[in-house]
Each structure stands twice: as C-alpha cells, then as structure tokens.
Design a protein around this motif. Structure first.
Motif, PDB file in Angstrom:
ATOM      1  N   PRO A  21      -5.671  32.714  24.378  1.00 49.76           N
ATOM      2  CA  PRO A  21      -5.395  33.667  25.461  1.00 49.76           C
ATOM      3  C   PRO A  21      -3.907  33.720  25.801  1.00 49.76           C
ATOM      4  O   PRO A  21      -3.229  32.690  25.840  1.00 49.76           O
ATOM      5  N   ILE A  22      -3.421  34.900  26.033  1.00 48.32           N
ATOM      6  CA  ILE A  22      -2.018  35.120  26.361  1.00 48.32           C
ATOM      7  C   ILE A  22      -1.888  35.216  27.871  1.00 48.32           C
ATOM      8  O   ILE A  22      -2.639  35.939  28.516  1.00 48.32           O
ATOM      9  N   GLY A  23      -0.947  34.480  28.428  1.00 53.62           N
ATOM     10  CA  GLY A  23      -0.677  34.590  29.853  1.00 53.62           C
ATOM     11  C   GLY A  23      -1.182  33.463  30.711  1.00 53.62           C
ATOM     12  O   GLY A  23      -1.120  33.537  31.935  1.00 53.62           O
ATOM     13  N   ILE A  24      -1.692  32.381  30.094  1.00 51.06           N
ATOM     14  CA  ILE A  24      -2.071  31.204  30.870  1.00 51.06           C
ATOM     15  C   ILE A  24      -1.454  29.967  30.223  1.00 51.06           C
ATOM     16  O   ILE A  24      -1.161  29.955  29.034  1.00 51.06           O
ATOM     17  N   ALA A  25      -1.239  28.967  31.043  1.00 50.80           N
ATOM     18  CA  ALA A  25      -0.668  27.711  30.558  1.00 50.80           C
ATOM     19  C   ALA A  25      -1.489  26.552  31.099  1.00 50.80           C
ATOM     20  O   ALA A  25      -2.069  26.630  32.180  1.00 50.80           O
TER      21      ALA A  25
ATOM     22  N   ASN B 253      11.129  42.021  29.124  1.00 51.80           N
ATOM     23  CA  ASN B 253      12.003  40.834  29.213  1.00 51.80           C
ATOM     24  C   ASN B 253      11.200  39.560  29.451  1.00 51.80           C
ATOM     25  O   ASN B 253      11.515  38.513  28.899  1.00 51.80           O
ATOM     26  N   ASN B 254      10.169  39.657  30.274  1.00 53.60           N
ATOM     27  CA  ASN B 254       9.352  38.478  30.574  1.00 53.60           C
ATOM     28  C   ASN B 254       8.572  37.995  29.357  1.00 53.60           C
ATOM     29  O   ASN B 254       8.253  36.814  29.254  1.00 53.60           O
ATOM     30  N   LEU B 255       8.259  38.896  28.430  1.00 52.90           N
ATOM     31  CA  LEU B 255       7.515  38.497  27.231  1.00 52.90           C
ATOM     32  C   LEU B 255       8.307  37.512  26.377  1.00 52.90           C
ATOM     33  O   LEU B 255       7.729  36.660  25.712  1.00 52.90           O
ATOM     34  N   SER B 256       9.621  37.595  26.413  1.00 49.68           N
ATOM     35  CA  SER B 256      10.436  36.670  25.622  1.00 49.68           C
ATOM     36  C   SER B 256      10.370  35.246  26.178  1.00 49.68           C
ATOM     37  O   SER B 256      10.769  34.305  25.499  1.00 49.68           O
ATOM     38  N   MET B 257       9.853  35.082  27.388  1.00 49.84           N
ATOM     39  CA  MET B 257       9.735  33.750  27.981  1.00 49.84           C
ATOM     40  C   MET B 257       8.390  33.087  27.681  1.00 49.84           C
ATOM     41  O   MET B 257       8.182  31.943  28.037  1.00 49.84           O
TER      42      MET B 257
ATOM     43  N   TYR C 291       2.835  40.467  36.883  1.00 51.67           N
ATOM     44  CA  TYR C 291       2.867  41.904  36.671  1.00 51.67           C
ATOM     45  C   TYR C 291       3.953  42.527  37.534  1.00 51.67           C
ATOM     46  O   TYR C 291       4.142  42.155  38.683  1.00 51.67           O
ATOM     47  N   THR C 292       4.665  43.488  36.966  1.00 51.74           N
ATOM     48  CA  THR C 292       5.631  44.292  37.700  1.00 51.74           C
ATOM     49  C   THR C 292       5.480  45.733  37.247  1.00 51.74           C
ATOM     50  O   THR C 292       5.031  45.990  36.130  1.00 51.74           O
ATOM     51  N   GLU C 293       5.842  46.667  38.089  1.00 53.42           N
ATOM     52  CA  GLU C 293       5.739  48.090  37.759  1.00 53.42           C
ATOM     53  C   GLU C 293       6.803  48.521  36.750  1.00 53.42           C
ATOM     54  O   GLU C 293       6.700  49.583  36.159  1.00 53.42           O
ATOM     55  N   THR C 294       7.828  47.709  36.554  1.00 50.21           N
ATOM     56  CA  THR C 294       8.937  48.069  35.686  1.00 50.21           C
ATOM     57  C   THR C 294       8.675  47.567  34.264  1.00 50.21           C
ATOM     58  O   THR C 294       8.661  46.363  34.013  1.00 50.21           O
ATOM     59  N   VAL C 295       8.484  48.506  33.347  1.00 49.72           N
ATOM     60  CA  VAL C 295       8.147  48.158  31.969  1.00 49.72           C
ATOM     61  C   VAL C 295       9.236  47.288  31.338  1.00 49.72           C
ATOM     62  O   VAL C 295       8.931  46.308  30.649  1.00 49.72           O
ATOM     63  N   ASP C 296      10.502  47.601  31.582  1.00 55.53           N
ATOM     64  CA  ASP C 296      11.584  46.815  30.973  1.00 55.53           C
ATOM     65  C   ASP C 296      11.567  45.360  31.453  1.00 55.53           C
ATOM     66  O   ASP C 296      11.882  44.449  30.686  1.00 55.53           O
ATOM     67  N   LEU C 297      11.191  45.126  32.706  1.00 53.73           N
ATOM     68  CA  LEU C 297      11.075  43.738  33.189  1.00 53.73           C
ATOM     69  C   LEU C 297       9.898  43.038  32.515  1.00 53.73           C
ATOM     70  O   LEU C 297       9.987  41.853  32.179  1.00 53.73           O
ATOM     71  N   LEU C 298       8.809  43.764  32.317  1.00 49.23           N
ATOM     72  CA  LEU C 298       7.668  43.185  31.601  1.00 49.23           C
ATOM     73  C   LEU C 298       8.087  42.798  30.180  1.00 49.23           C
ATOM     74  O   LEU C 298       7.729  41.726  29.695  1.00 49.23           O
TER      75      LEU C 298
ATOM     76  N   ILE D 113       4.278  45.512  25.856  1.00 49.32           N
ATOM     77  CA  ILE D 113       3.973  44.699  24.673  1.00 49.32           C
ATOM     78  C   ILE D 113       4.365  45.447  23.403  1.00 49.32           C
ATOM     79  O   ILE D 113       4.963  44.880  22.489  1.00 49.32           O
ATOM     80  N   ASN D 114       4.070  46.737  23.355  1.00 48.53           N
ATOM     81  CA  ASN D 114       4.431  47.520  22.178  1.00 48.53           C
ATOM     82  C   ASN D 114       5.946  47.648  22.020  1.00 48.53           C
ATOM     83  O   ASN D 114       6.460  47.612  20.904  1.00 48.53           O
ATOM     84  N   LYS D 115       6.680  47.748  23.119  1.00 51.14           N
ATOM     85  CA  LYS D 115       8.158  47.756  23.042  1.00 51.14           C
ATOM     86  C   LYS D 115       8.665  46.404  22.533  1.00 51.14           C
ATOM     87  O   LYS D 115       9.577  46.341  21.719  1.00 51.14           O
ATOM     88  N   TYR D 116       8.085  45.344  23.031  1.00 50.63           N
ATOM     89  CA  TYR D 116       8.445  43.990  22.597  1.00 50.63           C
ATOM     90  C   TYR D 116       8.196  43.842  21.099  1.00 50.63           C
ATOM     91  O   TYR D 116       9.034  43.328  20.357  1.00 50.63           O
TER      92      TYR D 116
END
Length: 173
Positions: free
Chosen positions: A103-107, A130-134, A121-128, A46-49
């Motif tokens: 709340p963030i993360g529910i629809a 990328n997913n935030l942009s969606m 959730y994924t262990e890869t921060v860069d994938l997390l 989130i902080n990288k985003y």
C-alpha cells in the motif's frame, strides 16, 4: 511520534508484495472507477510524477482495487490492526491482480506497531507531485511500475490524507 524503522517496514511490505504476487485468480473485469475531483487530482499528480520519471503510460483508476484501498484506510486510521487477518483480507481484496504493490501512503511505526498515514492531500497538484518524491523507495517503485491504481481519500486527526493500492495488471481469466 517515534522514529520509524525503515528496514522493518520494507521487510513487512516486501513480504506482502511476495504474498500478493502469488495470490489471485481471474474474475470478470470491473468497470472504470468513478472518481471524485480529489481522486482525480491525486491521479493527475501521480501521472505527472511518473512522466517526470520517464514513464510514458498513465495510470488508470481501477474499481476492483477499491476494497483493498478501503482496508488500507482502516489500518491507517487504527480501526483495524495490521496483522495476519488484515493481510489475508488485503490478499482477498486484491485477488485477480498482477504484482499488487505494498500500500502506498502508510508507514509502519516499530515502537507502536501501528501503521500511520503519510500522504497529506492538498488541492494543489504541483504540491502533491513534490510530496511524492518524499515517499520511500518501495512506494516510488510501485507508482512507477503499476498500470492500475485505486486511490482512497480520508480524514484522520483533522488532516486529509490519501492512500493507494497499485497493480501491474489483471490476471486473465
């Protein structure tokens, strides 16, 4: 799964934001939230985003928002209906905070009336990251404008998800 009606979801979350912005009174400040390595990865993402979006301040994990995040998990898992009683419980759990976002993360699924988790959730921060942009525009705005956040990880249907509750600050006592 049926198509989500974004307009109804945004209306619902917008009403929650307004209600939450009017709620709250001061209380003692809580110590920083202990983190798991998984929460730390989501926070790092989130902080990288945020940094990529031009936000210089990093989010701080806030223990006092954890009860609100735990309620969101119950709603996302279908253990609790999202109704007036749940909205009141959320307001109470988030009392004492300024501009608590939806709340963030529910629809919201308009056909079933259920909330469902959307942040895998994924262990890869860069994938997390990328997913935030969606995420929808409301969630993205909440992530960019907040200073405090509680992150809750959980498993549902064999998949690991995360949800968060973010606020701009605390009400001063």
């Amino acid at each position: 799964m049926k198509e989500l009606n974004r307009r109804e979801f945004l209306t619902l979350t917008g009403a929650a934001v307004v209600a939450l912005s009017l709620a709250g009174c001061g209380g003692p400040s809580a110590p920083p939230a202990p983190t798991t390595s998984k929460e730390a990865k989501v926070l790092e993402a989130i902080n990288k985003y945020r940094a990529a979006a031009g936000v210089k301040e990093t989010l701080i994990l806030e223990n006092g928002l954890k009860p609100a995040a735990e309620l969101v998990v119950k709603i996302a898992k279908g253990e609790m209906a999202y109704d007036e009683k749940a909205a009141e419980a959320f307001d109470k759990a988030a009392a004492g905070y300024i501009d608590v976002g939806a709340p963030i993360g529910i629809a919201f699924d308009k056909d079933t009336g259920n909330m469902m988790p959307v942040c895998v959730y994924t262990e890869t921060v860069d994938l997390l990251v990328n997913n935030l942009s969606m995420l929808d525009e409301t969630d993205q705005t909440n992530l960019k404008s907040a200073s405090l956040i509680a992150i809750q990880l959980f498993e549902y249907g064999g998949v690991k998800y995360w949800v968060a509750v973010a606020a701009k600050g605390k009400v001063k006592p």
